[in-house]
Scaffold this motif. Structure first.
Motif, PDB file in Angstrom:
ATOM      1  N   LEU A  34      13.447 -15.714  -2.435  1.00  0.00           N
ATOM      2  CA  LEU A  34      12.475 -15.454  -3.498  1.00  0.00           C
ATOM      3  C   LEU A  34      11.296 -16.409  -3.436  1.00  0.00           C
ATOM      4  O   LEU A  34      10.279 -16.182  -4.083  1.00  0.00           O
ATOM      5  N   SER A  49      17.221  -8.500  -5.927  1.00  0.00           N
ATOM      6  CA  SER A  49      16.443  -8.400  -4.684  1.00  0.00           C
ATOM      7  C   SER A  49      17.051  -9.281  -3.600  1.00  0.00           C
ATOM      8  O   SER A  49      17.195  -8.847  -2.451  1.00  0.00           O
ATOM      9  N   ALA A  75      20.114  -7.895  -2.291  1.00  0.00           N
ATOM     10  CA  ALA A  75      19.775  -6.783  -1.388  1.00  0.00           C
ATOM     11  C   ALA A  75      19.303  -7.311  -0.042  1.00  0.00           C
ATOM     12  O   ALA A  75      19.636  -6.746   1.007  1.00  0.00           O
ATOM     13  N   PHE A  76      18.533  -8.416  -0.058  1.00  0.00           N
ATOM     14  CA  PHE A  76      18.093  -9.041   1.196  1.00  0.00           C
ATOM     15  C   PHE A  76      19.296  -9.455   2.036  1.00  0.00           C
ATOM     16  O   PHE A  76      19.315  -9.276   3.263  1.00  0.00           O
ATOM     17  N   MET A  87      15.925  -8.946 -11.769  1.00  0.00           N
ATOM     18  CA  MET A  87      15.487  -8.107 -10.649  1.00  0.00           C
ATOM     19  C   MET A  87      15.363  -8.915  -9.361  1.00  0.00           C
ATOM     20  O   MET A  87      15.687  -8.425  -8.273  1.00  0.00           O
ATOM     21  N   VAL A  88      14.879 -10.165  -9.477  1.00  0.00           N
ATOM     22  CA  VAL A  88      14.754 -10.993  -8.282  1.00  0.00           C
ATOM     23  C   VAL A  88      16.130 -11.382  -7.751  1.00  0.00           C
ATOM     24  O   VAL A  88      16.357 -11.426  -6.535  1.00  0.00           O
TER      25      VAL A  88
END
Lengths: 155, 269
Positions: free
Chosen positions: B216, B134, B137-138, B130-131
């Motif tokens: 992250l 993420s 996505a960032f 998930m990270v």
């Protein structure tokens, strides 16, 4: 790209980091979907305010954080949990990570290569922007407590 | 540890409640609740269990707590050891306090419920995936804001670098390494993986991949907590949390700069 599509894409993409970081913070499973929704609402609202609208990014962040915080208060009362359980993960997509890292790396570069006005400008510009955006996030989150729930707890 | 309150012995009851309040305050601080919340939950629990007043002084790595009842005062000092952010524990502790406030739990009931809280954690592989997503996505969000585009390889390498780095970060954390050491090492690995894409020319937006894969490590929760604490008047704890967050960022910078030196890939600035 079509403005609406752009906004929709922003909405969908912002939900992913909100959930990913909510998992790092060990938010309870049932609250994950609220984090995703709040993250998407917050980031896309900020995006529409500063990218499509004329608002500076810091103020757009403050407004978005305040709106998410209000929604968080409503959920908090419904679910008997502190609003921050929902709202901090929702703030993560808006955290100015790239600005913060760029500012610090520019400082490291000054140390490595010696002083130049350009590097100092990069450090100060990015560092200040990161500081102001983070302050806007925190103040926005605290806004319901500062304005409405002044001497009583939210939950 | 906590016995059933003896109505005939108010001192015992007060001591038990003091211990319970200290335990609740400690649990909340250890799992990174903001100070205003720690103080309000602890105070409300004490009042719900029959104290006349509860006062608390919070510091960065410990707290002092006093309960008052009929002119008698109990004070205790506890150390605070950081156990990482855990909103599940904070939620459960708060619900326990709310039940006590509604009169559904007495001191023994509160103690039993606190005993039953085991910090919930998501599976490591799931968090890493998930990270990774993420950070990809960032990367995309950053490009959207600048009206720019990047190829699929950029997102793929961002995902890979940050997912691996997150796995390393969780592994090192489980070995109880100092978070500063942990962040520096994991940031080195993330940047090293992203640098491969730059060196071999796999990606068309090297700066995006290099900068997104370390996002992250941005200590978002401590930073927001620090500002919230200071806005609400807890300047001391706010400063120490903020300094810790900036130190974590600096530790990551060390890792990033080291990796860029090793691979000779200076794409950040």
């Amino acid at each position: 790209m079509n403005t609406f599509l752009l906004l929709l894409q922003d909405f969908g993409l912002a939900a992913i980091p909100a959930v990913g970081f909510a998992m790092i913070f060990n938010v309870p499973k049932t609250a994950l979907k609220y984090c995703a929704l709040a993250g998407a609402i917050g980031h896309s609202l900020r995006f529409s305010l500063y990218k499509i609208g004329p608002v500076p990014i810091e103020w757009a962040t403050l407004i978005a954080a305040a709106v998410v915080s209000m929604i968080g208060v409503y959920w908090a009362q419904k679910w008997r949990a502190h609003p921050k359980v929902f709202t901090v993960a929702a703030m993560i997509p808006m955290i100015p990570g790239v600005y913060a890292f760029t500012a610090l790396l520019a400082l490291v570069e000054i140390e490595r290569k010696g002083f130049t006005p350009e590097l100092l400008r990069t450090a100060v510009d990015n560092g200040l922007r990161a500081f102001f955006i983070i302050s806007a996030l925190a103040v926005g989150l605290a806004l319901p407590g500062l304005l409405i729930y002044r001497r009583r707890p939210v939950v | 540890m906590v016995t059933t309150p003896d109505i005939n012995c108010p001192e015992t009851h007060q001591r038990d409640v003091t211990n319970l309040c200290a335990r609740v305050g400690g649990m909340l601080l250890q799992h990174s609740a903001e100070c205003a919340l720690v103080e309000s939950i602890t105070r409300r629990l004490g009042l719900a269990l029959g104290m006349d007043g509860v006062e608390m002084a919070l510091m960065a790595n410990g707290f002092t707590l006093s309960t008052f009842r009929r002119g008698r005062c109990d004070t205790t000092v506890r150390r605070n050891q950081d156990r990482g952010i855990n909103m599940h524990v904070v939620t459960e502790v708060q619900r326990t306090m709310l039940l006590a406030e509604e009169g559904k739990l007495d001191a023994a009931g509160v103690s039993a419920r606190l005993d039953a809280i085991t910090p919930f954690r998501y599976p490591r592989w799931l968090v890493s995936v998930m990270v990774g997503l993420s950070c990809a996505a960032f990367a995309r969000l950053g490009l959207l804001a600048r009206d720019a585009e990047a190829d699929a390889a950029t997102y793929l390498i961002t995902f890979l670098a940050s997912a691996v780095a997150m796995q390393v970060r969780q592994y090192l954390a489980s070995l109880h390494f100092n978070p500063l050491v942990n962040f520096a090492a994991a940031a080195f690995i993330a940047t090293s993986i992203a640098a491969q894409g730059v060196i071999h020319g796999w990606v068309d937006s090297p700066k995006v991949a290099m900068s997104a894969c370390v996002l992250l490590f941005v200590p978002g929760f401590p930073l927001i907590n620090a500002m919230s604490d200071m806005v609400k008047g807890y300047i001391n704890t706010g400063i120490s949390r903020g300094v810790m967050a900036v130190l974590l960022l600096l530790a990551c910078c060390t890792g990033i700069v080291l990796a860029m030196t090793v691979w000779d890939a200076w794409t950040w600035l």
